[in-house]
Design an enzyme around this catalytic site. Structure first.
Site, PDB file in Angstrom:
ATOM      1  N   LYS A   4       0.811  -1.223   0.000  1.00  0.00           N
ATOM      2  CA  LYS A   4       0.000   0.000   0.000  1.00  0.00           C
ATOM      3  C   LYS A   4       0.845   1.274   0.000  1.00  0.00           C
ATOM      4  CE  LYS A   4      -4.317  -1.532   0.178  1.00  0.00           C
ATOM      5  NZ  LYS A   4      -5.227  -1.260  -0.962  1.00  0.00           N
ATOM      6  N   GLU A   8      -9.653   6.850   2.735  1.00  0.00           N
ATOM      7  CA  GLU A   8     -10.558   5.853   3.291  1.00  0.00           C
ATOM      8  C   GLU A   8      -9.734   4.642   3.678  1.00  0.00           C
ATOM      9  OE1 GLU A   8      -9.813   5.960   0.138  1.00  0.00           O
ATOM     10  OE2 GLU A   8      -9.326   3.852  -0.193  1.00  0.00           O
ATOM     11  N   SER A  43       1.679  -9.761  -1.115  1.00  0.00           N
ATOM     12  CA  SER A  43       1.341  -8.341  -0.962  1.00  0.00           C
ATOM     13  C   SER A  43       1.492  -7.795   0.449  1.00  0.00           C
ATOM     14  CB  SER A  43      -0.080  -8.107  -1.458  1.00  0.00           C
ATOM     15  OG  SER A  43      -0.973  -8.965  -0.779  1.00  0.00           O
TER      16      SER A  43
END
Lengths: 392, 257
Positions: A88, A110, A376
Site C-alpha cells: 500500500k 478511506e 502483498s
C-alpha cells in the site's frame, strides 16, 4: 492492448461518474498528474523515498520448499517487506509527493482494514501534512491496533456511521469530505478504484512491483517473463501492480484471486467477477455486487482487505476480455494456505495474500512452469484472526 | 410545453422546489406527501430515488434513503405508485437519483416509464455532462425529459456556460462546498458567488440548493436567483411526523410566508 483511454476507460469499464462538485478536483488531477510524475524533481524524490523509506527493491525470493510442495518453480515478490508491511505504501508515497506539488495542505483517505490508512498516516507524518482517515464504525471496532497506529502517527480517524459502516461507507464519507474542501485537500484513494484518473494513477504507482519482477527474474532466470503471475484482488491494487508490465505479454498467464468467503454462492462472499454485474460504484463503471434494483451489496471475506463490493475497472476489463483468469478462494482454504506458507517458508502472510497462495491448488500449471506470487502483505495485522480461527 | 418551462414562464421569482425521498417516511407515503407539498404551495416536487450510496448527500438524506430502502422502495415500486398521479398533481415533478439503480432498471425503460406516468425532468448528480452528451442526451430528448446540471462555487465560468447550454428548465446551483444539509446559514462568500453567477446573464433560471432550510435562507436565495430547493430540512420535518399534512403545510407556509 490493455491501456486506459483518454476518458479513463479500459474497454467498457472506468470513466469518472462524479458529482459536479468534484469535477474541478478530479480535472485538476487528471490534467496535471502525468506531467508532475514525469518531472525529474518528482522522480528524484519518489525514487529516493522508495529506496530509503519504503525499502525497495523488495526481494524476489525463490520459495524452494513451497516449490517442492506444488511441483513448480515459485518465486515470491516480497511486498510484505515494505515499510508498514504491505504494498500500500508504494501508492501513498507516490500520491503524497503529488499532493505537495499540487499545493495541497491536507490529506484524506478511506480505509477498510486499516492498512491503507496506516500507509497514508505514515507518509503524512513523513511530510508533516494534516491527515484525516475515514473508517467504517464496524471496522474501527474490528481493527483496533491499526486505528491506534494511525493515531500514534498523528492522523485523525473519523468513524463512518452511515450505511453499512464499512469500507464502502468510509469511501463515501471521504468523497463527501473532499466535496467540502475541494481546494486545500487531496484525497489519496488506496486502490485502483474511483473516478479517472485514480485507477490508472494508483496502478502506475504500484507498477514498480512488476517493473522489479522483470529485472529480478532476468538476473535469476535469464528471462523477464514468468509463465504465471498470481495476485489477490479486493479493489485490486497489488494485482494491478504485479500485472502492469505483463498486461500485454500474452505468454504470461495472469491469475487474479478473489475472496470466495463461505463459498462463491453462499451469500457470504466477495467474488465480484462471478457475482458482480456492470454498474457504477465510487465514480467508475465496473463490475460490482448489487441487488437487482442496483443497490450495493455488502460483501464478506475473512480478510478485511478483500471485502470490497467492486473491483477496479482494469480488472473488470481483464475479466471481460479473458486476459486474466479469476479464481475464488474460500475463507477456510485461505487460512490453511497462510499456515502452509508460515511452515514451509517461515513467512506468515496477510490473509489477503494467503488467498493467492491457495490458488496454487485451484489452477493447472506444468512442473517446469515459472510462477511469481505477489506476496502483498505480512500477517502481523491478522494475528487476531489467525488466533480466533485457531486451527494450527 | 414541459411543465418546468411553463412554470418559469409564469413565475419568475421565489420558486420553491421541495425534495423528498420516495417511500419515506413510509412506503405508501410517496403520493400523500406529494399532494401535501403541492397543497401547501410549493412549485416543484423533486422526488428522490433511494440509493445505498448517495455520495452527494448528507446524513439526513442518506438516512431517509436507507429507511426508504428498508421500507421496500425500488424504481419498479415507485413507478407503480406513480401510475395515475397526474390526476392529482399538476406541479412539475422531477426525479432525482444516482445512476446505478437507473442503469440496472434499464435506461430506456426508465425514460419510457417516466414519460408514461408524467415525470418532467431528471437530476442525476453522478452523471457527468460529457457522459450525458455521449450516451443519454438523445434518449432523454426522445422521451421529453428535462435534465438540470449542477454548478458549485468551484465551477469555472466556462463550465457554467456549458452547463447553461446543456441544461433544460433550470440550473441547479449548489450553494457551497458541501453536501446536502451541511450548513444552516449563508456566508458573505456564498453571496458573492450567487451575485457573480446572477450577473452572467445565463439563459436558464437558477434554483439554489444545499443549505436552504427556512424563510430567511429562502428569501436570500430568491434575491439572487429565481428560487431555491429545500431537501434535508424538509426531510427532518417529516421524519417523526404524526400528521404529515399538518407538518408539511406548516413547514412550507413557514418558508414562503
Amino acid at each position: 492492448m490493455i491501456q486506459v483511454d483518454e476518458k479513463g476507460f479500459y474497454g467498457s469499464f472506468g470513466g469518472a461518474y462524479i458529482p459536479e462538485m468534484l469535477y474541478p478536483n478530479v480535472e485538476e488531477l487528471r490534467e496535471n498528474w502525468e506531467a508532475i510524475v514525469a518531472s525529474p524533481t518528482y522522480q528524484e524524490e519518489f525514487q529516493s523515498l522508495l529506496k530509503d523509506f519504503v525499502g525497495r527493491p523488495t526481494p524476489l525470493y525463490l520459495a524452494a520448499r513451497l516449490s517442492e510442495t506444488f511441483g513448480a518453480k515459485i518465486y515470491l515478490k516480497r511486498e510484505d517487506l515494505c515499510h508498514t508491511g504491505a504494498h500500500k505504501v508504494n501508492n501513498t508515497v507516490g500520491q503524497i509527493i503529488l499532493a505537495k506539488k499540487l499545493g495541497k495542505k491536507r490529506i484524506i483517505a478511506e480505509t477498510g482494514a486499516g492498512q491503507h490508512g496506516v500507509a497514508t498516516a505514515t507518509v503524512c507524518a513523513l511530510m508533516g501534512m494534516d491527515c484525516t482517515i475515514y473508517m467504517g464504525e464496524l471496522d474501527i471496532k474490528r481493527q483496533r491496533p491499526n486505528v491506534e497506529r494511525m493515531r500514534i502517527l498523528g492522523a485523525k480517524v473519523v468513524s463512518a456511521i452511515s450505511g453499512s459502516k464499512t469500507l464502502k461507507d468510509a469511501t463515501n464519507e471521504a468523497m463527501r469530505a473532499w466535496i467540502a474542501d475541494p481546494v486545500g485537500t487531496h484525497y489519496i484513494i488506496g486502490s485502483v478504484v474511483g473516478p479517472h484518473p485514480y485507477p490508472e494513477m494508483v496502478a502506475r504507482f504500484q507498477s514498480v512491483i512488476s517493473e522489479e519482477i522483470k529485472w529480478q527474474l532476468k538476473a535469476k532466470e535469464g528471462r523477464e517473463n514468468p509463465d504465471l503471475v498470481i495476485a489477490c484482488v479486493g479493489g485490486g491494487s497489488n494485482a494491478a501492480g504485479a500485472f502492469y508490465h505483463y498486461y500485454n505479454e500474452s505468454s504470461v498467464r495472469l491469475i487474479a484471486v478473489e475472496a470466495a468467503g463461505h463459498g462463491i454462492h453462499s451469500g457470504k462472499s466477495a467474488a465480484t467477477s462471478v457475482l458482480g454485474t456492470p454498474g457504477i460504484l465510487h465514480g467508475s463503471k465496473t463490475l460490482l455486487m448489487q441487488t437487482e434494483d442496483g443497490q450495493v451489496i455488502e460483501p464478506h471475506s475473512i480478510s478485511a482487505g478483500l471485502d470490497y463490493p467492486g473491483i477496479g475497472p482494469v480488472h473488470a476489463h481483464l475479466h471481460e476480455i479473458g486476459r486474466a483468469e479469476f479464481v475464488g478462494v474460500e475463507d477456510e482454504d485461505a487460512m490453511k494456505a497462510g499456515i502452509l506458507l508460515s511452515r514451509t517458508e517461515g513467512i506468515i502472510p496477510a490473509i489477503e495474500t494467503a488467498h493467492a497462495i491457495h490458488a496454487l491448488n485451484q489452477i493447472s500449471f506444468n512442473p517446469n512452469d515459472l510462477i511469481v506470487i505477489n506476496l502483498s502483505g505480512r500477517g502481523d495485522k491478522d494475528l487476531e484472526t489467525y488466533i480466533q480461527w485457531g486451527n494450527y | 410545453m414541459n411543465r418546468i418551462d411553463y412554470l418559469f414562464q409564469t413565475k419568475k421569482e421565489r420558486v420553491l422546489s421541495i425534495y423528498v425521498t420516495a417511500g419515506f417516511p413510509n412506503l405508501e407515503d410517496t403520493l400523500p406527501v406529494m399532494e401535501a407539498i403541492q397543497a401547501a404551495g410549493a412549485d416543484i416536487i423533486e422526488l428522490g430515488i433511494p440509493y445505498s450510496d448517495p455520495i452527494a448527500d448528507g446524513p439526513t438524506i442518506q438516512e431517509s434513503n436507507t429507511q426508504a430502502l428498508e421500507n421496500g422502495m425500488s424504481i419498479k415500486t415507485l413507478f407503480s405508485q406513480l401510475v395515475g398521479f397526474r390526476s392529482k398533481i399538476h406541479v412539475p415533478v422531477i426525479l432525482m437519483g444516482y445512476l446505478n439503480p437507473i442503469i440496472q432498471f434499464g435506461e430506456e425503460e426508465f425514460c419510457k416509464k417516466c414519460k408514461e406516468v408524467g415525470i418532467d425532468g431528471l437530476i442525476l448528480p453522478d452523471l457527468p455532462m460529457s457522459q450525458y452528451l455521449e450516451e443519454y442526451k438523445s434518449l432523454f430528448e426522445e422521451y421529453g425529459l428535462f435534465i438540470s446540471f449542477l454548478i458549485s462555487p468551484q465551477t469555472s465560468e466556462k463550465r457554467i456556460r456549458e452547463v447553461d447550454e446543456n441544461s433544460n428548465g433550470f440550473i441547479y446551483m449548489v450553494s457551497s462546498h458541501a453536501i446536502t444539509g451541511a450548513k444552516a446559514e449563508i456566508s458573505p462568500e456564498q453571496e458573492q458567488y450567487f451575485e457573480r453567477v446572477a450577473n452572467m446573464n445565463l439563459t436558464h433560471p437558477r434554483l439554489i440548493g444545499f443549505g436552504i432550510s427556512d424563510a430567511a435562507t429562502f428569501q436570500l436565495a430568491s434575491h439572487y436567483s429565481q428560487g431555491a430547493i429545500i431537501g434535508s430540512a424538509f426531510i427532518k420535518n417529516i421524519t417523526n411526523s404524526t400528521d404529515l399534512n399538518r407538518d408539511i403545510n406548516s413547514f412550507i407556509q413557514g418558508v414562503i410566508g
